[in-house]
Scaffold this motif. Structure first.
Motif, PDB file in Angstrom:
ATOM      1  N   ALA A  40      47.137  29.946  32.871  1.00 18.74           N
ATOM      2  CA  ALA A  40      47.981  30.457  33.957  1.00 18.74           C
ATOM      3  C   ALA A  40      47.203  31.424  34.839  1.00 18.74           C
ATOM      4  N   ALA A  41      46.385  32.281  34.219  1.00 23.86           N
ATOM      5  CA  ALA A  41      45.597  33.256  34.985  1.00 23.86           C
ATOM      6  C   ALA A  41      44.538  32.559  35.826  1.00 23.86           C
ATOM      7  N   PHE A  42      43.852  31.568  35.260  1.00 20.61           N
ATOM      8  CA  PHE A  42      42.833  30.822  36.008  1.00 20.61           C
ATOM      9  C   PHE A  42      43.468  30.098  37.196  1.00 20.61           C
ATOM     10  N   PHE A  47      44.704  29.103  43.072  1.00 24.95           N
ATOM     11  CA  PHE A  47      45.685  28.676  44.067  1.00 24.95           C
ATOM     12  C   PHE A  47      46.225  29.843  44.894  1.00 24.95           C
ATOM     13  N   GLY A  48      46.197  31.051  44.334  1.00 21.22           N
ATOM     14  CA  GLY A  48      46.643  32.222  45.080  1.00 21.22           C
ATOM     15  C   GLY A  48      45.510  32.961  45.755  1.00 21.22           C
ATOM     16  N   ALA A  49      44.265  32.522  45.518  1.00 22.34           N
ATOM     17  CA  ALA A  49      43.071  33.169  46.095  1.00 22.34           C
ATOM     18  C   ALA A  49      43.118  34.683  45.883  1.00 22.34           C
ATOM     19  N   PHE A  50      43.377  35.076  44.658  1.00 23.36           N
ATOM     20  CA  PHE A  50      43.555  36.501  44.363  1.00 23.36           C
ATOM     21  C   PHE A  50      42.241  37.245  44.193  1.00 23.36           C
ATOM     22  N   ARG A  51      42.246  38.495  44.590  1.00 23.27           N
ATOM     23  CA  ARG A  51      41.206  39.436  44.206  1.00 23.27           C
ATOM     24  C   ARG A  51      41.546  39.892  42.791  1.00 23.27           C
ATOM     25  N   SER A  52      40.539  40.226  42.010  1.00 22.26           N
ATOM     26  CA  SER A  52      40.788  40.580  40.605  1.00 22.26           C
ATOM     27  C   SER A  52      41.754  41.754  40.465  1.00 22.26           C
ATOM     28  N   CYS A  53      41.626  42.744  41.352  1.00 21.13           N
ATOM     29  CA  CYS A  53      42.469  43.933  41.255  1.00 21.13           C
ATOM     30  C   CYS A  53      43.926  43.650  41.609  1.00 21.13           C
ATOM     31  N   GLU A  54      44.186  42.494  42.208  1.00 15.95           N
ATOM     32  CA  GLU A  54      45.551  42.164  42.615  1.00 15.95           C
ATOM     33  C   GLU A  54      46.379  41.571  41.489  1.00 15.95           C
ATOM     34  N   PHE A  55      45.716  40.936  40.520  1.00 13.09           N
ATOM     35  CA  PHE A  55      46.512  40.268  39.489  1.00 13.09           C
ATOM     36  C   PHE A  55      46.137  40.622  38.059  1.00 13.09           C
ATOM     37  N   GLN A 141      38.153  40.817  29.864  1.00 13.65           N
ATOM     38  CA  GLN A 141      38.505  39.687  29.004  1.00 13.65           C
ATOM     39  C   GLN A 141      38.555  38.387  29.803  1.00 13.65           C
ATOM     40  N   PHE A 142      39.133  38.456  30.986  1.00 13.23           N
ATOM     41  CA  PHE A 142      39.228  37.282  31.848  1.00 13.23           C
ATOM     42  C   PHE A 142      37.833  36.738  32.142  1.00 13.23           C
ATOM     43  N   LEU A 143      36.923  37.637  32.536  1.00 17.20           N
ATOM     44  CA  LEU A 143      35.557  37.221  32.877  1.00 17.20           C
ATOM     45  C   LEU A 143      34.825  36.690  31.658  1.00 17.20           C
ATOM     46  N   SER A 144      35.025  37.323  30.510  1.00 17.92           N
ATOM     47  CA  SER A 144      34.359  36.900  29.291  1.00 17.92           C
ATOM     48  C   SER A 144      34.764  35.478  28.895  1.00 17.92           C
ATOM     49  N   GLN A 156      25.588  27.611  34.516  1.00 23.36           N
ATOM     50  CA  GLN A 156      24.917  28.895  34.339  1.00 23.36           C
ATOM     51  C   GLN A 156      25.968  29.975  34.591  1.00 23.36           C
ATOM     52  N   ALA A 157      26.587  30.423  33.515  1.00 29.09           N
ATOM     53  CA  ALA A 157      27.780  31.259  33.608  1.00 29.09           C
ATOM     54  C   ALA A 157      27.588  32.542  34.409  1.00 29.09           C
ATOM     55  N   ALA A 158      26.377  33.119  34.336  1.00 32.53           N
ATOM     56  CA  ALA A 158      26.129  34.387  35.025  1.00 32.53           C
ATOM     57  C   ALA A 158      26.226  34.265  36.547  1.00 32.53           C
ATOM     58  N   SER A 159      26.187  33.037  37.054  1.00 33.44           N
ATOM     59  CA  SER A 159      26.268  32.827  38.498  1.00 33.44           C
ATOM     60  C   SER A 159      27.707  32.852  39.014  1.00 33.44           C
ATOM     61  N   PHE A 160      28.653  33.010  38.091  1.00 32.81           N
ATOM     62  CA  PHE A 160      30.058  32.997  38.465  1.00 32.81           C
ATOM     63  C   PHE A 160      30.720  34.315  38.098  1.00 32.81           C
ATOM     64  N   GLY A 161      31.744  34.690  38.880  1.00 30.88           N
ATOM     65  CA  GLY A 161      32.517  35.886  38.588  1.00 30.88           C
ATOM     66  C   GLY A 161      33.984  35.602  38.839  1.00 30.88           C
ATOM     67  N   ILE A 162      34.805  36.608  38.667  1.00 31.14           N
ATOM     68  CA  ILE A 162      36.240  36.432  38.922  1.00 31.14           C
ATOM     69  C   ILE A 162      36.460  36.021  40.373  1.00 31.14           C
ATOM     70  N   HIS A 163      35.646  36.550  41.270  1.00 27.42           N
ATOM     71  CA  HIS A 163      35.777  36.242  42.697  1.00 27.42           C
ATOM     72  C   HIS A 163      35.453  34.782  43.001  1.00 27.42           C
ATOM     73  N   SER A 164      34.854  34.080  42.050  1.00 25.50           N
ATOM     74  CA  SER A 164      34.500  32.679  42.265  1.00 25.50           C
ATOM     75  C   SER A 164      35.736  31.812  42.516  1.00 25.50           C
ATOM     76  N   PHE A 165      36.876  32.223  41.970  1.00 19.77           N
ATOM     77  CA  PHE A 165      38.117  31.489  42.232  1.00 19.77           C
ATOM     78  C   PHE A 165      38.520  31.650  43.702  1.00 19.77           C
ATOM     79  N   ARG A 166      38.378  32.863  44.216  1.00 16.47           N
ATOM     80  CA  ARG A 166      38.721  33.142  45.612  1.00 16.47           C
ATOM     81  C   ARG A 166      37.763  32.413  46.560  1.00 16.47           C
TER      82      ARG A 166
END
Length: 199
Positions: A40-42, A47-55, A141-144, A156-166
């Motif tokens: 659900a978080a992913f 789909f909501g293009a959220f910033r991490s601090c928003e959700f 936890q989400f990023l991990s 290559q996991a290090a190339s991605f962050g939470i912002h990658s969804f946005r």
């Protein structure tokens, strides 16, 4: 500018990748509840293009009330309504409503995914994304878990962050032929800053 802006090097998470990550969660999470939580978080992040601090909460014990709360979410008529009370570009806290519609049958659907999570989520107020024990799903936890899933998929996991969804959401909209105004609307951008997100 003394320190010029550096191009964002984070890679986007595409819709195809998101679908694969949601399947991978079944192997990477410790329980069916955790799988529903992270799925659900992913899906909402994309789909909501959220910033991490928003959700997401800053920590498992975060009680600031800044992350999305259970009361901010409503499902009705195959539509997911999300009340974003405050964001980076909304410092006066006027808020914004994000509306996500059900996807066609057979496609990853934010409405069905959120509905499945809410059906098993403890019936308590507070942060939307919580573990079975009531503690908050934190950004760490989400990023991990995200990077664990990515690595298992061969990325290559290090190339991605939470912002990658946005970044992925903006890129998806642009590739689908959305106008500049429509892409800005997807991520609630107030300027052409969205261009830095399109890959």
């Amino acid at each position: 500018r003394l320190f010029p802006h550096q191009p964002d090097s984070r890679h986007p998470i595409t819709l195809t990748m998101l679908c694969s990550l949601c399947v991978q969660l079944q192997s990477s999470c410790s329980s069916e509840y955790e799988t529903a939580l992270f799925k659900a978080a992913f899906v909402l992040a994309f789909f909501g293009a959220f910033r991490s601090c928003e959700f997401l909460a800053a920590s498992r014990s975060d009680s600031s009330g800044l992350a999305l709360a259970r009361s901010d979410v409503l499902i009705a008529d195959r539509t997911l309504f999300i009340q974003l009370r405050r964001s980076k570009t909304d410092q006066t806290a006027r808020g914004a409503e994000i509306v996500l519609h059900a996807a066609p049958a057979g496609q990853l659907c934010p409405v069905l995914t959120m509905g499945a999570f809410l059906a098993v989520r403890p019936r308590v107020d507070g942060n939307l994304f919580i573990h079975g024990d009531g503690s908050c799903l934190s950004r760490y936890q989400f990023l991990s878990v995200l990077r664990t899933c990515l690595a298992a998929q061969g990325y290559q996991a290090a190339s991605f962050g939470i912002h990658s969804f946005r970044i992925g959401a903006a890129s998806q909209a642009a590739h689908q032929g959305f106008s500049a105004e429509q892409v800005r609307s997807v991520g609630r951008w107030r300027s052409n800053a969205y261009r830095a997100y399109v890959r």
